[in-house]
Design a protein around this motif. Structure first.
Motif, short mmCIF file in Angstrom:
data_model
loop_
_atom_site.label_atom_id
_atom_site.label_comp_id
_atom_site.label_asym_id
_atom_site.label_seq_id
_atom_site.Cartn_x
_atom_site.Cartn_y
_atom_site.Cartn_z
N TYR A 180 0.84 -1.19 0.00
CA TYR A 180 0.00 0.00 0.00
C TYR A 180 0.88 1.25 0.00
O TYR A 180 2.01 1.22 0.50
CB TYR A 180 -0.92 0.03 1.22
CG TYR A 180 -2.06 -0.95 1.13
CD1 TYR A 180 -3.31 -0.55 0.68
CD2 TYR A 180 -1.89 -2.28 1.50
CE1 TYR A 180 -4.36 -1.44 0.59
CE2 TYR A 180 -2.93 -3.19 1.42
CZ TYR A 180 -4.17 -2.76 0.96
OH TYR A 180 -5.20 -3.65 0.87
N SER A 193 -3.92 9.89 2.72
CA SER A 193 -4.58 8.86 1.91
C SER A 193 -3.79 7.56 1.91
O SER A 193 -2.55 7.56 2.05
CB SER A 193 -4.77 9.34 0.47
OG SER A 193 -3.53 9.61 -0.15
N GLU A 238 -3.55 4.12 -0.51
CA GLU A 238 -3.92 3.56 -1.81
C GLU A 238 -3.33 2.17 -1.96
O GLU A 238 -2.21 1.91 -1.52
CB GLU A 238 -3.43 4.45 -2.95
CG GLU A 238 -4.01 5.87 -2.93
CD GLU A 238 -3.43 6.73 -4.02
OE1 GLU A 238 -2.50 6.26 -4.72
OE2 GLU A 238 -3.89 7.88 -4.17
N ASP A 270 -8.76 -1.54 -7.26
CA ASP A 270 -7.90 -0.45 -6.79
C ASP A 270 -8.72 0.41 -5.84
O ASP A 270 -9.84 0.82 -6.17
CB ASP A 270 -7.40 0.41 -7.95
CG ASP A 270 -6.53 -0.38 -8.91
OD1 ASP A 270 -5.72 -1.19 -8.44
OD2 ASP A 270 -6.67 -0.17 -10.13
N SER A 271 -8.16 0.70 -4.66
CA SER A 271 -8.91 1.45 -3.65
C SER A 271 -8.08 2.62 -3.13
O SER A 271 -6.84 2.56 -3.09
CB SER A 271 -9.30 0.56 -2.48
OG SER A 271 -10.23 -0.43 -2.88
N SER A 272 -8.81 3.67 -2.72
CA SER A 272 -8.17 4.83 -2.10
C SER A 272 -9.05 5.30 -0.95
O SER A 272 -10.24 5.59 -1.14
CB SER A 272 -7.98 5.96 -3.12
OG SER A 272 -7.51 7.13 -2.49
N GLN A 293 -9.27 8.27 1.85
CA GLN A 293 -8.68 9.59 2.08
C GLN A 293 -9.43 10.35 3.17
O GLN A 293 -10.66 10.39 3.20
CB GLN A 293 -8.71 10.42 0.80
CG GLN A 293 -8.05 11.79 0.94
CD GLN A 293 -8.17 12.64 -0.31
OE1 GLN A 293 -9.23 13.18 -0.61
NE2 GLN A 293 -7.09 12.75 -1.07
N ASN A 301 -13.26 3.27 -5.08
CA ASN A 301 -12.81 1.97 -5.57
C ASN A 301 -13.06 1.86 -7.07
O ASN A 301 -14.05 2.40 -7.59
CB ASN A 301 -13.58 0.85 -4.88
CG ASN A 301 -13.53 0.95 -3.37
OD1 ASN A 301 -12.57 0.55 -2.73
ND2 ASN A 301 -14.60 1.50 -2.78
#
Length: 519
Positions: free
Chosen positions: A149, A193, A195, A203-205, A207, A235
């Motif tokens: 990550y 954040s 990620e 794919d995820s973030s 924040q 996502n």
């Protein structure tokens, strides 16, 4: 002039219909809904992304006219670098910036600082007193990798003092007096954040962000403060055959404190949203569809959506059609301060766009777009002072044609754009204020070895306005501006640059009775 209130009309929409972000963090004020563009120093920015048309499905309230996302200079992935610049110009203007960046296997860090000071120009046409401007901007970015990550922290802020001129009625005579005044400003965007890929195809973030917009008047006790905290999860799932599913949620807590001409408000509002968007391609066809469910503590629940279709007619020609909606929920000022009405509904929009992109060859292409935007439930103040009240009654319709052309030929680059627009206020069947029916730009650039040079010519047609002194209807004349710029590389790491703005010394106004800089 520098540091003054600045408006942005995306395809004829209002300034409070545009969402402005720094590194993905919205900086729009809770008091007036628009962003403080006049105090945004560009020296620390790396890129500016612009999307026109309603984007509320992905970005929420305020994205009726379009979205701007400005990204600051990031930390290097590898190695060290340093950058510095300094410039001096008319009206005793001084600008400078410096950036240091370090990138290593464990962490990356970048820090930047910029300054912009100027004596300015007289704000109003009836004044000969300059309005000075002082701006200090700062940017810090840091990142590290851990267990697959990427953890990132970013902070950007701009602060300083902006002088301007205001009409006052001082005792004991209470006669109209033009007085020089000033305000201190602070705008910032901070974020933390994380990620990564929680699953092989996702794919995820995540924040957490804080945006601040603070203004303190130096000649009165008035102030406006906005502090907005947002937790968002975004996502993207890659489903095969090029299909993508975007989904996410966000929770926002907004604190506003306002004191203006004796009216005071202090309060906190909360909002929540979830969104879903599907992106699919099959051969020459491309589909896009999205939905957002939004709940605001005071303005209630709202749903917005978008549909898009693209078709590759030939290898060189692509057609597109977009149908989308947007909204803006009322500000704290509209609900509780001036002409207050806590029961205001969100402003809503519907937009249709039809377009074509054609590549003549690898050197030149043409974009054409037809668009129409309808905006309902516009918030206006009605009634006789002091018994005025804000209500959702106005409507607007904006339709037009937008064209853009670009050609690269050897060392030359030619770019041109044209906007033909009919921006109508349907409540009085008149043109929306300060909008031109015709505007265009053309730029020519030249690059050869160490030399870069260019010119930009811009034209704006006549615009309706209200006189800034007599408050009577007026029409501002069309104007044409010519800007020139050049730079020369003195070595691998040193460059000399210069620019000449308004080279023709055009005398023009963008707001009635307010000055603009000469050459």
């Amino acid at each position: 002039g520098p540091g003054q209130a600045t408006s942005l009309f995306f395809r004829g929409t209002e300034s409070d219909h545009n969402l402005v972000m720094i590194n993905g963090v919205a900086i729009n004020s809770a008091a007036v809904a628009s962003a403080s563009l006049g105090t945004l120093d560009t020296q620390l920015l790396q890129r500016v992304e612009v999307v026109k048309g309603p984007q509320s499905t992905l970005w929420g309230s305020g994205a009726i006219g379009g979205v701007i996302n400005a990204s600051t200079l990031p930390a290097n992935r590898q190695g060290n670098s340093a950058f510095a610049s300094a410039g001096y110009g008319a009206n005793n203007t001084f600008r400078s910036a410096a950036v240091l960046s370090h990138g290593g296997p464990a962490a990356q860090v970048s820090v930047g600082l910029s300054r912009h000071t100027t004596d300015g120009i007289p704000t109003l046409s009836i004044s000969d007193v300059d309005s000075a401007y002082d701006n200090t901007s700062f940017n810090l970015a840091a990142a590290t990798e851990m267990h697959g990550y990427r953890l990132q922290a970013a902070h950007w802020q701009t602060q300083g003092e902006s002088e301007y001129q205001a009409f006052t009625y001082p005792p004991p005579d209470y006669r109209l007096v033009l007085a020089p005044v000033s305000q201190d400003f602070l705008t910032s965007a901070s974020s933390l954040s994380l990620e990564g890929k929680p699953a092989a195809v996702v794919d995820s973030s995540l924040q957490l962000s804080l945006a601040r917009d603070h203004i303190d008047q130096n000649d009165s006790p008035d102030f406006t403060y906005t502090d907005r905290t947002t937790l968002s999860l975004r996502n993207t799932a890659h489903l095969g055959r090029g299909d993508k599913l975007g989904f996410g949620a966000e929770v926002t807590r907004e604190k506003a404190a306002i004191l203006s001409f004796g009216s005071h408000y202090k309060g906190t509002t909360e909002s929540q949203a979830v969104y879903l968007q599907y992106d699919a391609s099959r051969g020459d066809h491309h589909w896009l569809g999205g939905l957002r469910l939004f709940r605001h503590e005071d303005a209630g629940e709202h749903t917005t959506w978008n549909l898009g279709y693209g078709y590759r007619l030939t290898p060189a020609t692509r057609l597109k059609a977009n149908l989308s909606t947007g909204y803006r929920y009322p500000t704290a000022v509209e609900r509780f301060v001036f002409s207050p009405n806590p029961d205001l509904r969100p402003e809503q929009s519907r937009a249709l766009e039809l377009g074509v992109t054609h590549h003549f060859d690898h050197r030149q292409h043409l974009d054409l777009s037809l668009f129409r935007t309808d905006i309902d439930d516009l918030i206006v103040s009605t009634g006789a002072f002091p018994n005025t009240i804000n209500v959702n009654i106005n409507e607007a319709r904006i339709q037009g044609l937008e064209a853009a052309y670009r050609l690269q030929q050897g060392p030359w680059t030619l770019a041109a754009s044209l906007l033909l627009m009919d921006p109508q206020d349907l409540s009085n069947d008149r043109r929306l204020l300060r909008r031109s029916r015709v505007s265009s730009t053309a730029s020519l650039g030249y690059t050869r070895e160490r030399l870069q040079a260019g010119a930009e010519l811009s034209y704006n047609g006549s615009r309706d306005d209200v006189d800034g002194i007599s408050f009577t209807p007026t029409t501002m004349d069309a104007y044409t501006l010519l800007d020139l710029h050049a730079s020369y590389d003195l070595g691998d790491s040193l460059q000399l640059f210069g620019r000449l703005d308004n080279a023709l010394n055009t005398d023009y106004e963008v707001v009635s009775q307010y000055n603009t800089p000469g050459r």
